[in-house]
Design a protein around this motif. Structure first.
Motif, PDB file in Angstrom:
ATOM      1  N   THR A  12      14.509   9.776   4.234  1.00  0.00           N
ATOM      2  CA  THR A  12      14.915   7.862   4.267  1.00  0.00           C
ATOM      3  C   THR A  12      15.705   8.000   5.190  1.00  0.00           C
ATOM      4  OG1 THR A  12      16.572   7.126   3.309  1.00  0.00           O
ATOM      5  CG2 THR A  12      14.365   7.529   1.970  1.00  0.00           C
ATOM      6  N   ILE A  13      15.471   7.012   6.523  1.00  0.00           N
ATOM      7  CA  ILE A  13      15.436   6.259   7.605  1.00  0.00           C
ATOM      8  C   ILE A  13      17.752   5.878   7.427  1.00  0.00           C
ATOM      9  CG2 ILE A  13      16.644   4.549   9.546  1.00  0.00           C
ATOM     10  CD1 ILE A  13      13.141   4.654   9.655  1.00  0.00           C
ATOM     11  N   SER A  65      20.428   7.387   7.983  1.00  0.00           N
ATOM     12  CA  SER A  65      21.848   6.457   9.314  1.00  0.00           C
ATOM     13  C   SER A  65      23.130   6.974   8.765  1.00  0.00           C
ATOM     14  CB  SER A  65      21.535   5.093   8.803  1.00  0.00           C
ATOM     15  OG  SER A  65      21.496   3.885   7.903  1.00  0.00           O
ATOM     16  N   ARG A  66      23.404   7.130   7.239  1.00  0.00           N
ATOM     17  CA  ARG A  66      24.334   7.683   6.504  1.00  0.00           C
ATOM     18  C   ARG A  66      24.980   9.315   6.987  1.00  0.00           C
ATOM     19  NH1 ARG A  66      22.630   4.646   2.193  1.00  0.00           N
ATOM     20  NH2 ARG A  66      21.259   6.231   1.133  1.00  0.00           N
ATOM     21  N   PHE A 121      22.801   1.009  12.854  1.00  0.00           N
ATOM     22  CA  PHE A 121      21.896   2.045  13.248  1.00  0.00           C
ATOM     23  C   PHE A 121      20.658   2.168  14.085  1.00  0.00           C
ATOM     24  CE2 PHE A 121      18.456   5.599  12.210  1.00  0.00           C
ATOM     25  CZ  PHE A 121      19.187   6.653  12.928  1.00  0.00           C
ATOM     26  N   TYR A 122      19.832   0.923  14.015  1.00  0.00           N
ATOM     27  CA  TYR A 122      18.685   0.500  14.282  1.00  0.00           C
ATOM     28  C   TYR A 122      19.054   0.483  15.523  1.00  0.00           C
ATOM     29  CZ  TYR A 122      14.689   0.420  10.831  1.00  0.00           C
ATOM     30  OH  TYR A 122      13.576   1.406   9.896  1.00  0.00           O
ATOM     31  N   ARG A 123      20.031  -0.985  15.549  1.00  0.00           N
ATOM     32  CA  ARG A 123      20.507  -1.379  17.108  1.00  0.00           C
ATOM     33  C   ARG A 123      20.510  -0.695  18.009  1.00  0.00           C
ATOM     34  NH1 ARG A 123      22.806  -5.653  13.111  1.00  0.00           N
ATOM     35  NH2 ARG A 123      24.379  -4.557  14.072  1.00  0.00           N
ATOM     36  N   MET A 124      21.456   0.522  17.708  1.00  0.00           N
ATOM     37  CA  MET A 124      21.504   1.781  18.698  1.00  0.00           C
ATOM     38  C   MET A 124      20.706   2.226  18.206  1.00  0.00           C
ATOM     39  SD  MET A 124      25.409   1.140  19.064  1.00  0.00           S
ATOM     40  CE  MET A 124      25.532   2.179  19.731  1.00  0.00           C
ATOM     41  N   PHE A 125      20.428   2.523  17.860  1.00  0.00           N
ATOM     42  CA  PHE A 125      18.793   4.493  18.807  1.00  0.00           C
ATOM     43  C   PHE A 125      18.104   2.703  19.320  1.00  0.00           C
ATOM     44  CE2 PHE A 125      15.038   6.273  17.941  1.00  0.00           C
ATOM     45  CZ  PHE A 125      15.664   7.621  17.381  1.00  0.00           C
ATOM     46  N   THR A 148      12.827   2.029  18.103  1.00  0.00           N
ATOM     47  CA  THR A 148      12.877   1.848  16.823  1.00  0.00           C
ATOM     48  C   THR A 148      12.915   3.477  16.052  1.00  0.00           C
ATOM     49  OG1 THR A 148      11.119   1.478  15.400  1.00  0.00           O
ATOM     50  CG2 THR A 148      11.894  -0.248  16.054  1.00  0.00           C
ATOM     51  N   PRO A 149      13.482   3.871  14.705  1.00  0.00           N
ATOM     52  CA  PRO A 149      13.664   5.196  14.225  1.00  0.00           C
ATOM     53  C   PRO A 149      12.275   5.191  13.667  1.00  0.00           C
ATOM     54  CG  PRO A 149      15.652   4.114  14.080  1.00  0.00           C
ATOM     55  CD  PRO A 149      15.136   2.892  14.473  1.00  0.00           C
ATOM     56  N   LYS A 150      11.975   4.176  13.197  1.00  0.00           N
ATOM     57  CA  LYS A 150      10.370   4.081  12.494  1.00  0.00           C
ATOM     58  C   LYS A 150       9.701   4.675  13.336  1.00  0.00           C
ATOM     59  CE  LYS A 150       7.617   1.938   9.355  1.00  0.00           C
ATOM     60  NZ  LYS A 150       7.419   0.451   8.603  1.00  0.00           N
ATOM     61  N   SER A 151       9.725   4.094  14.632  1.00  0.00           N
ATOM     62  CA  SER A 151       8.115   4.236  16.054  1.00  0.00           C
ATOM     63  C   SER A 151       8.507   5.320  16.617  1.00  0.00           C
ATOM     64  CB  SER A 151       8.238   3.416  16.484  1.00  0.00           C
ATOM     65  OG  SER A 151      10.215   3.137  17.035  1.00  0.00           O
ATOM     66  N   TYR A 152      10.048   5.756  16.482  1.00  0.00           N
ATOM     67  CA  TYR A 152      10.175   7.462  17.008  1.00  0.00           C
ATOM     68  C   TYR A 152       9.710   7.986  16.171  1.00  0.00           C
ATOM     69  CZ  TYR A 152      12.495  11.295  18.610  1.00  0.00           C
ATOM     70  OH  TYR A 152      13.141  12.225  19.058  1.00  0.00           O
ATOM     71  N   ARG A 153       9.497   8.183  14.968  1.00  0.00           N
ATOM     72  CA  ARG A 153       9.107   9.125  13.372  1.00  0.00           C
ATOM     73  C   ARG A 153       7.139   8.941  13.659  1.00  0.00           C
ATOM     74  NH1 ARG A 153      12.036   9.523   7.727  1.00  0.00           N
ATOM     75  NH2 ARG A 153      13.353  11.078   8.319  1.00  0.00           N
ATOM     76  N   LYS A 154       7.032   7.679  13.600  1.00  0.00           N
ATOM     77  CA  LYS A 154       5.553   8.152  13.827  1.00  0.00           C
ATOM     78  C   LYS A 154       4.892   8.743  14.889  1.00  0.00           C
ATOM     79  CE  LYS A 154       4.827   3.892  11.267  1.00  0.00           C
ATOM     80  NZ  LYS A 154       3.910   1.806  11.338  1.00  0.00           N
TER      81      LYS A 154
END
Length: 100
Positions: free
Chosen positions: A62-63, A67-68, A78-82, A89-95
């Motif tokens: 999971t994201i 992040s942990r 984590f979302y802001r930094m990514f 976003t991490p989610k769109s990067y993974r998609k």
């Protein structure tokens, strides 16, 4: 030789880039010379993003877990930094990984 006991307090995170141990002065200077374009915080964040991208591409974690594992105390940070460092976003990067 200098003894490094921890570098875990950068940006409040818990990740260790250098484990406890001995670092030769020559090695420390070599790293410093290569990092002249970045300060320590920027370098630490870049290393965290490299790890995060790798985990997003190679695992189904999971994201929040990623992040942990990358040393962020909150997923929101984590979302802001990514997004700030990668532009997505991490989610769109993974998609994107699945659509390629």
């Amino acid at each position: 030789m200098a003894t490094v006991t921890s570098w875990s307090t950068f940006t409040g995170g818990g990740a260790f880039f250098y484990r406890s141990g001995r670092v030769r002065e020559k090695e420390r200077r070599s790293v410093s010379e290569r990092l002249t374009t970045m300060n320590l915080t920027q370098y630490a964040n870049a290393k965290r993003m490299i790890r995060a991208k790798k985990l997003l591409r190679a695992t189904e974690l999971t994201i929040e877990e990623i992040s942990r594992r990358c040393g962020y105390e909150t997923t929101a940070h984590f979302y802001r930094m990514f997004k700030g460092l990668t532009g997505s976003t991490p989610k769109s990067y993974r998609k994107r990984r699945y659509s390629d």
